[in-house]
Design an enzyme around this catalytic site. Structure first.
Site, PDB file in Angstrom:
ATOM      1  N   HIS A   1       0.845  -1.193   0.000  1.00 38.39           N
ATOM      2  CA  HIS A   1       0.000   0.000   0.000  1.00 38.39           C
ATOM      3  C   HIS A   1       0.880   1.244   0.000  1.00 38.39           C
ATOM      4  O   HIS A   1       2.089   1.165   0.253  1.00 38.39           O
ATOM      5  CB  HIS A   1      -0.893   0.005   1.233  1.00 38.39           C
ATOM      6  CG  HIS A   1      -1.940  -1.069   1.201  1.00 38.39           C
ATOM      7  ND1 HIS A   1      -3.067  -1.009   1.980  1.00 38.39           N
ATOM      8  CD2 HIS A   1      -2.042  -2.217   0.497  1.00 38.39           C
ATOM      9  CE1 HIS A   1      -3.815  -2.078   1.771  1.00 38.39           C
ATOM     10  NE2 HIS A   1      -3.210  -2.822   0.875  1.00 38.39           N
TER      11      HIS A   1
ATOM     12  N   GLU B   1       1.040   3.752   2.143  1.00 40.06           N
ATOM     13  CA  GLU B   1       1.630   4.028   3.452  1.00 40.06           C
ATOM     14  C   GLU B   1       2.729   3.026   3.791  1.00 40.06           C
ATOM     15  O   GLU B   1       3.772   3.404   4.333  1.00 40.06           O
ATOM     16  CB  GLU B   1       0.550   4.007   4.540  1.00 40.06           C
ATOM     17  CG  GLU B   1      -0.523   5.064   4.379  1.00 40.06           C
ATOM     18  CD  GLU B   1      -1.686   4.647   3.482  1.00 40.06           C
ATOM     19  OE1 GLU B   1      -2.706   5.345   3.514  1.00 40.06           O
ATOM     20  OE2 GLU B   1      -1.582   3.631   2.753  1.00 40.06           O
TER      21      GLU B   1
ATOM     22  N   CYS C   1      -3.080  -0.293   7.083  1.00 44.38           N
ATOM     23  CA  CYS C   1      -2.159   0.835   7.249  1.00 44.38           C
ATOM     24  C   CYS C   1      -2.408   1.568   8.562  1.00 44.38           C
ATOM     25  O   CYS C   1      -1.463   2.074   9.172  1.00 44.38           O
ATOM     26  CB  CYS C   1      -2.278   1.766   6.051  1.00 44.38           C
ATOM     27  SG  CYS C   1      -1.707   0.964   4.520  1.00 44.38           S
TER      28      CYS C   1
ATOM     29  N   SER D   1      -7.666   8.223   3.091  1.00 43.15           N
ATOM     30  CA  SER D   1      -7.801   7.684   4.449  1.00 43.15           C
ATOM     31  C   SER D   1      -7.191   6.285   4.514  1.00 43.15           C
ATOM     32  O   SER D   1      -7.490   5.438   3.672  1.00 43.15           O
ATOM     33  CB  SER D   1      -9.287   7.622   4.824  1.00 43.15           C
ATOM     34  OG  SER D   1      -9.456   7.061   6.098  1.00 43.15           O
TER      35      SER D   1
ATOM     36  N   CYS E   1      -6.410   2.488   5.165  1.00 47.39           N
ATOM     37  CA  CYS E   1      -7.201   1.288   5.433  1.00 47.39           C
ATOM     38  C   CYS E   1      -6.844   0.746   6.817  1.00 47.39           C
ATOM     39  O   CYS E   1      -5.964   1.262   7.501  1.00 47.39           O
ATOM     40  CB  CYS E   1      -6.922   0.241   4.349  1.00 47.39           C
ATOM     41  SG  CYS E   1      -5.254  -0.463   4.446  1.00 47.39           S
TER      42      CYS E   1
END
Length: 141
Positions: free
Chosen positions: A48, A50, A78, A73, A75
């Site tokens: 991902h 992040e 993360c 935002s 998940c």
């Protein structure tokens, strides 16, 4: 700081992936790591935005005082990373197209700022309209 995450999101989209970008910023404002969602490019469901930024930051003794900047935002995966490693704050480009775990993070002491940035919203809205299959795969639906 959001400009770095947006540049990463655009790089992800340009390379055939999902346009989510992030940066991990140190306590004194230096960018420790940056990255974008690479699930498609790497065939890795854990890559991902992040996590890519976090991995690029490398091993650190502490993540206190750091800020995770992300275009979307985070998940639950993360969000767990943010809590696990004590990242102090999260700056979120938008939570309109997807509302992950940012409320949970705030409830557990992480300083959360949601910008509702129109550019971030447009990037994800366009992507979801163009590639709903890839989007729903990414969010597990």
């Amino acid at each position: 700081m959001l400009a770095i995450a947006l540049a990463e999101a655009r790089a992800g989209l340009a390379s055939g992936g999902i346009p989510i970008g992030a940066a991990l910023v140190g306590p004194h404002g230096a960018v420790w790591g940056r990255g974008h969602n690479r699930r498609v490019q790497d065939g890795d469901p854990s890559a991902h935005g992040e996590t890519s930024a976090f991995r690029a930051a490398g091993r650190r003794r502490s993540y206190r005082g750091t800020t995770m900047v992300t275009t979307l935002s985070p998940c639950w995966y993360c969000s767990g990373l943010i809590r696990q490693f004590g990242i102090t704050s999260v700056l979120i480009g938008e939570a309109t197209t997807f509302s992950g775990g940012h409320d949970w993070l705030a409830e557990h002491g992480v300083a959360v700022t949601v910008l509702d940035d129109p550019e971030c919203v447009a990037l994800m809205t366009d992507f979801i309209a163009t590639r709903p299959d890839l989007w729903f795969e990414d969010i597990g639906e």
